[in-house]
Design a protein around this motif. Structure first.
Motif, PDB file in Angstrom:
ATOM      1  N   VAL A  23      -9.105  -5.176   8.237  1.00 27.84           N
ATOM      2  CA  VAL A  23      -8.419  -5.628   9.246  1.00 27.84           C
ATOM      3  C   VAL A  23      -7.731  -4.626  10.224  1.00 27.84           C
ATOM      4  CG1 VAL A  23      -6.858  -7.330  10.402  1.00 27.84           C
ATOM      5  CG2 VAL A  23      -8.276  -7.989   8.357  1.00 27.84           C
ATOM      6  N   THR A  24      -7.943  -4.305  11.419  1.00 28.81           N
ATOM      7  CA  THR A  24      -7.398  -3.380  12.005  1.00 28.81           C
ATOM      8  C   THR A  24      -6.249  -4.181  13.066  1.00 28.81           C
ATOM      9  OG1 THR A  24      -9.265  -3.766  14.029  1.00 28.81           O
ATOM     10  CG2 THR A  24      -9.557  -1.818  12.354  1.00 28.81           C
ATOM     11  N   GLY A  25      -5.351  -3.271  13.455  1.00 33.68           N
ATOM     12  CA  GLY A  25      -3.996  -3.754  14.221  1.00 33.68           C
ATOM     13  C   GLY A  25      -3.292  -4.866  13.505  1.00 33.68           C
ATOM     14  N   SER A  26      -3.281  -4.872  12.236  1.00 35.32           N
ATOM     15  CA  SER A  26      -2.232  -5.705  11.439  1.00 35.32           C
ATOM     16  C   SER A  26      -0.863  -5.167  11.667  1.00 35.32           C
ATOM     17  CB  SER A  26      -2.721  -5.467  10.247  1.00 35.32           C
ATOM     18  OG  SER A  26      -3.946  -6.148   9.949  1.00 35.32           O
ATOM     19  N   GLU A  27       0.025  -6.093  11.778  1.00 38.80           N
ATOM     20  CA  GLU A  27       1.678  -5.999  11.521  1.00 38.80           C
ATOM     21  C   GLU A  27       1.998  -5.632  10.045  1.00 38.80           C
ATOM     22  OE1 GLU A  27       3.622  -5.225  14.269  1.00 38.80           O
ATOM     23  OE2 GLU A  27       1.733  -5.516  15.573  1.00 38.80           O
ATOM     24  N   LEU A  71       0.842  -1.080  -0.115  1.00 38.25           N
ATOM     25  CA  LEU A  71      -0.179  -0.057  -0.126  1.00 38.25           C
ATOM     26  C   LEU A  71       0.840   1.230   0.125  1.00 38.25           C
ATOM     27  CD1 LEU A  71      -2.701  -0.867   2.667  1.00 38.25           C
ATOM     28  CD2 LEU A  71      -2.798  -0.991   0.229  1.00 38.25           C
ATOM     29  N   GLU A  72       0.357   2.137  -0.831  1.00 36.05           N
ATOM     30  CA  GLU A  72       1.039   3.574  -0.711  1.00 36.05           C
ATOM     31  C   GLU A  72       0.209   4.507   0.007  1.00 36.05           C
ATOM     32  OE1 GLU A  72       2.105   4.610  -4.661  1.00 36.05           O
ATOM     33  OE2 GLU A  72       3.974   3.328  -4.694  1.00 36.05           O
ATOM     34  N   VAL A  73       0.613   5.154   1.095  1.00 35.02           N
ATOM     35  CA  VAL A  73      -0.061   5.995   1.852  1.00 35.02           C
ATOM     36  C   VAL A  73       0.362   7.463   1.568  1.00 35.02           C
ATOM     37  CG1 VAL A  73      -1.084   6.330   4.194  1.00 35.02           C
ATOM     38  CG2 VAL A  73      -0.427   4.053   3.663  1.00 35.02           C
ATOM     39  N   GLN A  74      -0.744   8.321   1.095  1.00 37.08           N
ATOM     40  CA  GLN A  74      -0.575   9.699   1.167  1.00 37.08           C
ATOM     41  C   GLN A  74      -0.332  10.417   2.388  1.00 37.08           C
ATOM     42  OE1 GLN A  74      -3.427  11.030  -1.835  1.00 37.08           O
ATOM     43  NE2 GLN A  74      -2.038  10.633  -3.575  1.00 37.08           N
ATOM     44  N   GLY A  75       0.171  11.623   2.461  1.00 35.30           N
ATOM     45  CA  GLY A  75       0.485  12.212   3.507  1.00 35.30           C
ATOM     46  C   GLY A  75      -1.172  12.691   4.149  1.00 35.30           C
ATOM     47  N   SER A  76      -1.940  12.954   3.164  1.00 32.46           N
ATOM     48  CA  SER A  76      -3.198  13.337   3.488  1.00 32.46           C
ATOM     49  C   SER A  76      -4.255  12.471   4.232  1.00 32.46           C
ATOM     50  CB  SER A  76      -4.072  13.985   1.948  1.00 32.46           C
ATOM     51  OG  SER A  76      -4.079  12.687   1.319  1.00 32.46           O
ATOM     52  N   LYS A  77      -3.685  11.191   4.152  1.00 36.00           N
ATOM     53  CA  LYS A  77      -4.208   9.925   4.815  1.00 36.00           C
ATOM     54  C   LYS A  77      -3.449   9.692   6.158  1.00 36.00           C
ATOM     55  CE  LYS A  77      -6.534   7.885   0.671  1.00 36.00           C
ATOM     56  NZ  LYS A  77      -6.434   6.621  -0.257  1.00 36.00           N
ATOM     57  N   ALA A  78      -1.980   9.885   5.994  1.00 31.86           N
ATOM     58  CA  ALA A  78      -1.350   9.484   7.013  1.00 31.86           C
ATOM     59  C   ALA A  78      -1.064  10.659   8.188  1.00 31.86           C
ATOM     60  CB  ALA A  78       0.251   9.389   6.696  1.00 31.86           C
ATOM     61  N   ALA A  79      -1.540  11.853   7.730  1.00 32.52           N
ATOM     62  CA  ALA A  79      -1.654  12.966   8.594  1.00 32.52           C
ATOM     63  C   ALA A  79      -2.478  13.941   8.273  1.00 32.52           C
ATOM     64  CB  ALA A  79      -0.298  13.849   9.133  1.00 32.52           C
ATOM     65  N   THR A  80      -3.842  13.768   8.609  1.00 30.81           N
ATOM     66  CA  THR A  80      -4.907  14.515   7.716  1.00 30.81           C
ATOM     67  C   THR A  80      -4.973  15.906   8.266  1.00 30.81           C
ATOM     68  OG1 THR A  80      -6.389  13.613   9.723  1.00 30.81           O
ATOM     69  CG2 THR A  80      -6.545  12.558   7.651  1.00 30.81           C
ATOM     70  N   ALA A  96       7.612   9.168  13.910  1.00 30.90           N
ATOM     71  CA  ALA A  96       7.983   8.498  15.301  1.00 30.90           C
ATOM     72  C   ALA A  96       7.399   7.124  15.231  1.00 30.90           C
ATOM     73  CB  ALA A  96       7.593   9.342  16.247  1.00 30.90           C
ATOM     74  N   ASP A  97       6.186   7.080  14.759  1.00 28.14           N
ATOM     75  CA  ASP A  97       5.239   5.943  14.691  1.00 28.14           C
ATOM     76  C   ASP A  97       4.655   5.524  13.452  1.00 28.14           C
ATOM     77  OD1 ASP A  97       4.005   3.363  15.281  1.00 28.14           O
ATOM     78  OD2 ASP A  97       3.196   3.949  16.992  1.00 28.14           O
ATOM     79  N   PRO A  98       5.216   5.192  12.140  1.00 31.75           N
ATOM     80  CA  PRO A  98       4.626   5.117  10.939  1.00 31.75           C
ATOM     81  C   PRO A  98       3.603   3.883  10.985  1.00 31.75           C
ATOM     82  CG  PRO A  98       6.732   4.312  10.845  1.00 31.75           C
ATOM     83  CD  PRO A  98       6.780   5.090  12.180  1.00 31.75           C
ATOM     84  N   LEU A  99       3.756   2.976  11.612  1.00 35.12           N
ATOM     85  CA  LEU A  99       2.983   1.805  11.565  1.00 35.12           C
ATOM     86  C   LEU A  99       1.553   2.487  12.171  1.00 35.12           C
ATOM     87  CD1 LEU A  99       2.101  -1.105  10.886  1.00 35.12           C
ATOM     88  CD2 LEU A  99       3.080  -1.760  13.174  1.00 35.12           C
ATOM     89  N   ALA A 100       1.435   3.090  13.011  1.00 30.56           N
ATOM     90  CA  ALA A 100       0.245   3.643  13.768  1.00 30.56           C
ATOM     91  C   ALA A 100      -0.316   4.595  12.843  1.00 30.56           C
ATOM     92  CB  ALA A 100       0.399   4.209  15.128  1.00 30.56           C
ATOM     93  N   ALA A 101       0.468   5.225  12.162  1.00 29.53           N
ATOM     94  CA  ALA A 101      -0.177   6.383  11.158  1.00 29.53           C
ATOM     95  C   ALA A 101      -0.725   5.582   9.904  1.00 29.53           C
ATOM     96  CB  ALA A 101       1.043   7.249  10.691  1.00 29.53           C
ATOM     97  N   GLN A 108      -2.477   2.525  10.025  1.00 29.91           N
ATOM     98  CA  GLN A 108      -3.242   1.639  10.239  1.00 29.91           C
ATOM     99  C   GLN A 108      -4.500   2.103   9.729  1.00 29.91           C
ATOM    100  OE1 GLN A 108      -3.308  -1.075  11.915  1.00 29.91           O
ATOM    101  NE2 GLN A 108      -1.231  -0.997  12.306  1.00 29.91           N
ATOM    102  N   GLY A 109      -5.009   3.259   9.606  1.00 26.15           N
ATOM    103  CA  GLY A 109      -6.270   3.579   8.879  1.00 26.15           C
ATOM    104  C   GLY A 109      -6.249   3.188   7.483  1.00 26.15           C
ATOM    105  N   ALA A 110      -5.032   3.442   6.540  1.00 26.90           N
ATOM    106  CA  ALA A 110      -5.030   2.920   5.037  1.00 26.90           C
ATOM    107  C   ALA A 110      -5.205   1.395   5.259  1.00 26.90           C
ATOM    108  CB  ALA A 110      -3.843   3.481   4.748  1.00 26.90           C
ATOM    109  N   ILE A 111      -4.381   0.804   6.142  1.00 29.73           N
ATOM    110  CA  ILE A 111      -4.543  -0.680   6.289  1.00 29.73           C
ATOM    111  C   ILE A 111      -5.816  -1.125   6.496  1.00 29.73           C
ATOM    112  CG2 ILE A 111      -3.462  -2.728   7.513  1.00 29.73           C
ATOM    113  CD1 ILE A 111      -0.986  -1.256   8.105  1.00 29.73           C
TER     114      ILE A 111
END
Length: 202
Positions: free
Chosen positions: A128-132, A56-65, A112-117, A119-122
């Motif tokens: 599925v939420t909370g995926s590694e 998945l490619e996550v844009q900044g608008s989704k990672a940090a709205t 600092a925590d890209p995985l948490a950022a 999670q919404g896109a994942i």
């Protein structure tokens, strides 16, 4: 003879400073349209719903709205500073500074925590939420931090620079005698200001 008005330094010119704030705000906004993170999913964890899409490619608008909205706030503030009065400029400067701080804080949180950022896109892609997952961060969050810091510095220049800007309203213009006010060329705005004070510009 009256003293000549001191020349405005290049950094204090209204057009230059407003353009600088606008460019930096647009630069922040531009980073949010780009990919901030590339997420590699584990098919064994996401199941069949995500097996067909493991990257998945996550844009900044989704990672940090918040960054997108704050960049637009800073842009509007920079444009408003060009026509605002003295007190309003202080308020606008504070707004741009707060927007800049929010931009930097949001981008740093992603770094600092890209995985948490991500999670919404994942969750949106797999259900599925909370995926590694493995997350690779691009340079755009860093660019957002840099642009946000520069935006704050540009905002801090508004107050000292505005002392060189010509006053356009009777509330911002320094108090002068009737003789001094009548000297120099008169434009339409000055004429209206003098009429509002009860003076005859003719």
């Amino acid at each position: 003879m009256s003293k000549k008005r001191a020349a405005t330094p290049a950094w204090a010119r209204k057009s230059t400073l407003v353009l600088l704030v606008a460019v930096l705000a647009l630069a922040v906004f531009g980073t949010t349209t780009q990919t901030w993170m590339t997420v590699t999913l584990d098919p064994n964890q996401v199941g069949q719903s995500g097996a067909a899409q493991t990257a998945l490619e996550v844009q900044g608008s989704k990672a940090a709205t918040a960054v997108t909205a704050l960049a637009l706030v800073a842009l509007a503030g920079g444009l408003a500073a060009a026509i605002a009065g003295r007190i309003a400029r202080w308020i606008i400067t504070a707004i741009i500074l707060l927007a800049s701080a929010g931009i930097v804080a949001a981008a740093v949180t992603v770094l600092a925590d890209p995985l948490a950022a991500a999670q919404g896109a994942i969750a949106a892609a797999t259900g599925v939420t909370g995926s590694e997952a493995q997350v690779a961060v691009t340079a755009f969050p860093v660019l957002a931090v840099v642009a946000g810091c520069l935006l704050a510095l540009a905002a801090l220049l508004i107050i000292p620079a505005s002392r060189y800007w010509k006053s356009r309203t009777k509330y911002d213009a320094p108090a002068t005698g009737g003789t001094a006010a009548a000297s120099g060329p008169v434009d339409e705005i000055d004429s209206w200001d003098r009429l509002s004070r009860g003076d005859d510009p003719t």
